[in-house]
Design an enzyme around this catalytic site. Structure first.
Site, PDB file in Angstrom:
ATOM      1  N   VAL A 118       6.318 -15.012  -1.027  1.00  0.00           N
ATOM      2  CA  VAL A 118       7.291 -15.113   0.054  1.00  0.00           C
ATOM      3  C   VAL A 118       7.213 -16.528   0.611  1.00  0.00           C
ATOM      4  O   VAL A 118       6.174 -16.951   1.124  1.00  0.00           O
ATOM      5  CB  VAL A 118       7.025 -14.073   1.160  1.00  0.00           C
ATOM      6  CG1 VAL A 118       8.092 -14.193   2.243  1.00  0.00           C
ATOM      7  CG2 VAL A 118       7.013 -12.670   0.586  1.00  0.00           C
ATOM      8  N   LYS A 145      11.889 -14.611  -1.255  1.00  0.00           N
ATOM      9  CA  LYS A 145      10.906 -13.983  -2.137  1.00  0.00           C
ATOM     10  C   LYS A 145      11.240 -14.322  -3.575  1.00  0.00           C
ATOM     11  O   LYS A 145      12.384 -14.168  -4.016  1.00  0.00           O
ATOM     12  CB  LYS A 145      10.889 -12.470  -1.933  1.00  0.00           C
ATOM     13  CG  LYS A 145       9.734 -11.783  -2.641  1.00  0.00           C
ATOM     14  CD  LYS A 145       9.552 -10.349  -2.173  1.00  0.00           C
ATOM     15  CE  LYS A 145       8.309  -9.730  -2.810  1.00  0.00           C
ATOM     16  NZ  LYS A 145       8.072  -8.344  -2.326  1.00  0.00           N
ATOM     17  N   ASP A 205       4.340   2.432  -0.286  1.00  0.00           N
ATOM     18  CA  ASP A 205       3.393   1.339  -0.040  1.00  0.00           C
ATOM     19  C   ASP A 205       3.334   1.008   1.447  1.00  0.00           C
ATOM     20  O   ASP A 205       3.236  -0.161   1.835  1.00  0.00           O
ATOM     21  CB  ASP A 205       3.790   0.101  -0.846  1.00  0.00           C
ATOM     22  CG  ASP A 205       2.637  -0.914  -0.945  1.00  0.00           C
ATOM     23  OD1 ASP A 205       1.479  -0.514  -0.751  1.00  0.00           O
ATOM     24  OD2 ASP A 205       2.921  -2.102  -1.195  1.00  0.00           O
ATOM     25  N   LYS A 239       1.719   0.438   4.938  1.00  0.00           N
ATOM     26  CA  LYS A 239       0.410  -0.001   5.424  1.00  0.00           C
ATOM     27  C   LYS A 239       0.650  -0.957   6.584  1.00  0.00           C
ATOM     28  O   LYS A 239       1.753  -1.512   6.736  1.00  0.00           O
ATOM     29  CB  LYS A 239      -0.382  -0.686   4.313  1.00  0.00           C
ATOM     30  CG  LYS A 239       0.332  -1.871   3.675  1.00  0.00           C
ATOM     31  CD  LYS A 239      -0.461  -2.421   2.507  1.00  0.00           C
ATOM     32  CE  LYS A 239       0.299  -3.570   1.819  1.00  0.00           C
ATOM     33  NZ  LYS A 239      -0.436  -4.106   0.655  1.00  0.00           N
ATOM     34  N   ASN A 274       2.369  -4.254   5.944  1.00  0.00           N
ATOM     35  CA  ASN A 274       3.800  -4.271   5.611  1.00  0.00           C
ATOM     36  C   ASN A 274       4.671  -3.947   6.813  1.00  0.00           C
ATOM     37  O   ASN A 274       5.850  -3.622   6.659  1.00  0.00           O
ATOM     38  CB  ASN A 274       4.102  -3.279   4.487  1.00  0.00           C
ATOM     39  CG  ASN A 274       3.691  -3.820   3.125  1.00  0.00           C
ATOM     40  OD1 ASN A 274       3.501  -5.020   2.964  1.00  0.00           O
ATOM     41  ND2 ASN A 274       3.524  -2.939   2.160  1.00  0.00           N
ATOM     42  N   ASP A 304       8.494  -5.059   2.411  1.00  0.00           N
ATOM     43  CA  ASP A 304       7.967  -4.854   1.064  1.00  0.00           C
ATOM     44  C   ASP A 304       8.289  -3.469   0.503  1.00  0.00           C
ATOM     45  O   ASP A 304       7.459  -2.573   0.468  1.00  0.00           O
ATOM     46  CB  ASP A 304       6.446  -5.080   1.045  1.00  0.00           C
ATOM     47  CG  ASP A 304       5.953  -5.347  -0.375  1.00  0.00           C
ATOM     48  OD1 ASP A 304       6.732  -5.157  -1.316  1.00  0.00           O
ATOM     49  OD2 ASP A 304       4.781  -5.735  -0.538  1.00  0.00           O
TER      50      ASP A 304
END
Length: 687
Positions: free
Chosen positions: A159, A174, A277, A279, A282, A295
């Protein structure tokens, strides 16, 4: 087919001699006519006076106006019924038409094509140096982005911080890591991530601006550059005891940010997409309250067992991911970032659903509360095994455990009084149940429990008892509770003061006794007045009873109800007369449509005088009336008891009436029982 314009000038004809546009008119699959137009204004419609006459369904006499002036071609709807549609969208204002544009008018299609000379002429005019547009065009056509540095990196991409030179704004760009651009699967997944994220338009999902290829043939996509920090960075600072971070991010602020994350996930789940994903790393927390879920590279669109999009969550505009299916998850492979994995992810299951994201949301809330993840990441295989087997340490124990090297657990400086909130702890436990069917089944259910905690209520996951509910009530009404406590303390002090005065001053006590005697005399006088009132009501009971019957015969049930209420007060001590009067009371309620109250009256009559009424028949009729509102126009036969002058005597008419006692025989006892309060009645509904 040439046609003359509605308006033009000789100068315009000379200047625009090389300008020409062909208009093909299609009806169904057949091209009916082609009009070649020079500059000017033209009318389109079914009338013979129109320059472009079109005979087709839903074409009005004067349907639209076509203007070809200079190098600009526009079409305008003249308030037609069939409308003018460009790209499936109806237009009403003058709308520019480009070369190759298709326009729908009613059942006809118009295809516009500029001649080659016209396109050259337009290009020359737009590039005329005298117009001063060269500098502007050169700025717009220059390289789109200028890279200014690095913002972060992920497993597959980098990124970068970049500046969009065309719109002059800072963006996050990105790109694939070096070498990944030669992998078809990774390139497809990268493009799929950009397309999927771009289609999830939600305030708490990072917006995608552009997907493209740089001058160096490098695939990229740009998104909003959020100036802030990740939730992971905030939690690390809180774990280190940073006072400034605690000031800006107390638990209430973190829970509010977490709710925005759940908003984003609820939106994604409604579009058949799971993140896989989630977390703290993110989740971006902007400097001005923005919360963005980042993400979406591992995101997946849910499918049913046949491989088709799930019908249970079909949306009006389903997400389109051309590369879907090229890189399906292999059964047994772990997808996600330890330790933020659901047991299904840790077990390598491919058929994940939204409850997998809900489990990880519970893990994120776990770390927000404890400032530590549910499982410390010392060894990846041990972490995955602990999650797969469900061996996760409860939140209450986790906050007391020392670190890997014996360091003390972090202080909960962000929590009120440094304590775990019981409600949120219960929410975490339910969200992180090992069996998916025992968790929250939707993100909305998780949100509802968190909002209940924020508002001072017990969440459903807590299953709070009455003591806990009372504690929460006092917490919600803290001001009122403090007021009550202060009042009780003040009252106790005041009572102590007066008791001391009474004990020290016998004279005041004697005066109080004297005052008490006077009060008793007043009570006695009040009882005597009450006796007089009761006597009067007894004396007029029969009069009120007869008036009530008269009012019923005259179809004035409201007035009858008022009279019979007065009569009932005067016969409180005579069950026989009460039964007779209650029949009239029930008739008044029946005529007013108060069937439930009437049924109560008749049942009291049946209790006082069982043979007075056909109670079974009455209950049947009134039960039907309560169900469908049915009542015979002339009333039920049993309603005529006591109402029809020629009615045969019934058992109730043969009851002996007990005359009231003379006033001289009424005992003037101050302990006489007070008469019952007057029955309440309701005003009938206005038609």
């Amino acid at each position: 087919m040439p046609t003359s314009p509605l308006s033009s000038t000789p100068e315009a004809d000379v200047d625009a001699a090389a300008l020409q546009v062909d208009v093909q008119v299609w009806i169904g699959a057949e091209c009916r006519v082609i009009y070649s137009l020079a500059t000017g204004v033209y009318l389109i419609g079914s009338d013979s006076s129109c320059h472009l006459q079109i005979e087709a369904d839903r074409i009005d006499r004067m349907h639209a106006r076509l203007s070809f002036l200079g190098h600009r071609l526009t079409i305008e709807d003249l308030e037609s019924e069939g409308g003018v549609f460009i790209g499936g969208v109806r237009t009403s204002l003058p709308t520019p038409i480009q070369n190759g544009t298709e326009v729908h008018l009613g059942a006809a299609r118009l295809l516009f094509e500029f001649s080659a000379q016209t396109l050259v002429r337009i290009r020359e005019e737009l590039n005329d140096v005298s117009l001063g547009l060269k500098a502007i065009r050169s700025g717009i056509t220059q390289e789109t982005h200028q890279v200014d540095g690095m913002l972060g990196e992920g497993g597959m991409g980098l990124v970068l911080k970049a500046r969009d030179q065309r719109v002059q704004r800072s963006v996050a760009m990105k790109v694939l890591r070096s070498g990944n651009e030669f992998s078809a699967d990774k390139l497809l997944r990268f493009v799929g991530e950009a397309q999927l994220t771009g289609q999830l338009e939600h305030p708490n999902i990072v917006p995608v601006y552009q997907l493209g290829i740089t001058a160096d043939e490098e695939v990229f996509y740009t998104m909003k550059h959020v100036k802030g920090q990740t939730l992971d960075a905030v939690l690390k600072k809180l774990r280190q005891g940073d006072a400034d971070t605690c000031l800006h991010f107390p638990l209430s602020a973190l829970v509010t940010a977490f709710l925005k994350v759940t908003d984003a996930m609820a939106f994604a789940h409604s579009h058949n997409v799971i993140h896989r994903d989630l977390k703290p790393g993110n989740i971006m927390l902007g400097a001005f309250g923005e919360v963005l879920v980042m993400d979406w590279g591992l995101a997946k669109r849910l499918t049913d067992t046949a491989g088709q999009p799930s019908a249970a969550s079909t949306v009006e505009f389903p997400l389109q991911l051309p590369s879907e299916g090229r890189f399906e998850t292999v059964e047994g492979s772990v997808i996600g970032t330890p330790p933020f994995l659901s047991p299904e992810q840790a077990a390598g299951k491919a058929d994940l659903d939204t409850r997998s994201d809900i489990f990880v949301l519970g893990m994120i809330l776990y770390e927000i509360l404890a400032l530590r993840p549910p499982v410390e990441l010392y060894d990846s295989s041990q972490v995955i095994e602990a999650i797969r087997s469900g061996k996760i340490i409860p939140l209450e124990e986790r906050i007391l455990m020392p670190g890997e090297f014996g360091e003390p657990p972090p202080e909960l400086i962000h929590c009120p009084r440094g304590l775990l909130p019981e409600g949120l702890t219960a929410v975490v436990q339910k969200a992180m149940r090992h069996i998916p069917s025992e968790r929250y089944q939707t993100v909305e259910a998780l949100q509802a429990d968190i909002i209940a905690c924020q508002n001072g209520f017990a969440p459903t996951a807590e299953q709070a008892g009455w003591i806990r509910q009372l504690q929460l009530l006092l917490g919600r009404r803290r001001r009122e509770a403090l007021t009550v406590v202060a009042f009780l303390v003040f009252s106790q002090l005041l009572l102590t003061y007066f008791l001391g005065r009474i004990a020290s001053d016998r004279k005041i006590l004697r005066n109080s006794e004297s005052a008490l005697g006077s009060s008793l005399q007043e009570v006695k006088a009040a009882n005597q007045r009450l006796e007089q009132i009761v006597f009067q009501l007894r004396a007029t009971a029969d009069v009120n009873y007869r008036d009530a019957i008269l009012q019923l015969r005259q179809k004035r049930p409201a007035q009858a109800l008022e009279q019979i209420n007065l009569a009932l007060v005067g016969v409180a001590d005579s069950p026989e007369r009460q039964a007779k009067y209650l029949i009239v009371h029930g008739h008044a309620n029946t005529q007013l449509g108060f069937y439930s109250e009437a049924l109560d009256d008749y049942r009291q009559v049946a209790h006082l005088a069982p043979a007075a009424l056909p109670i079974s028949e009455i209950e049947t009729d009134l039960a039907r009336a309560l169900d469908d509102g049915f009542r015979p126009q002339q009333g039920w036969p049993w309603e005529k008891i006591h109402l029809a002058p020629s009615a045969k005597p019934t058992a109730i008419t043969r009851l002996q009436e007990t005359p009231p006692l003379p006033h001289s025989q009424i005992p003037a006892d101050p302990k006489i029982k007070p008469t019952p309060p007057m029955p309440t009645f309701r005003t009938p509904p206005q038609n």
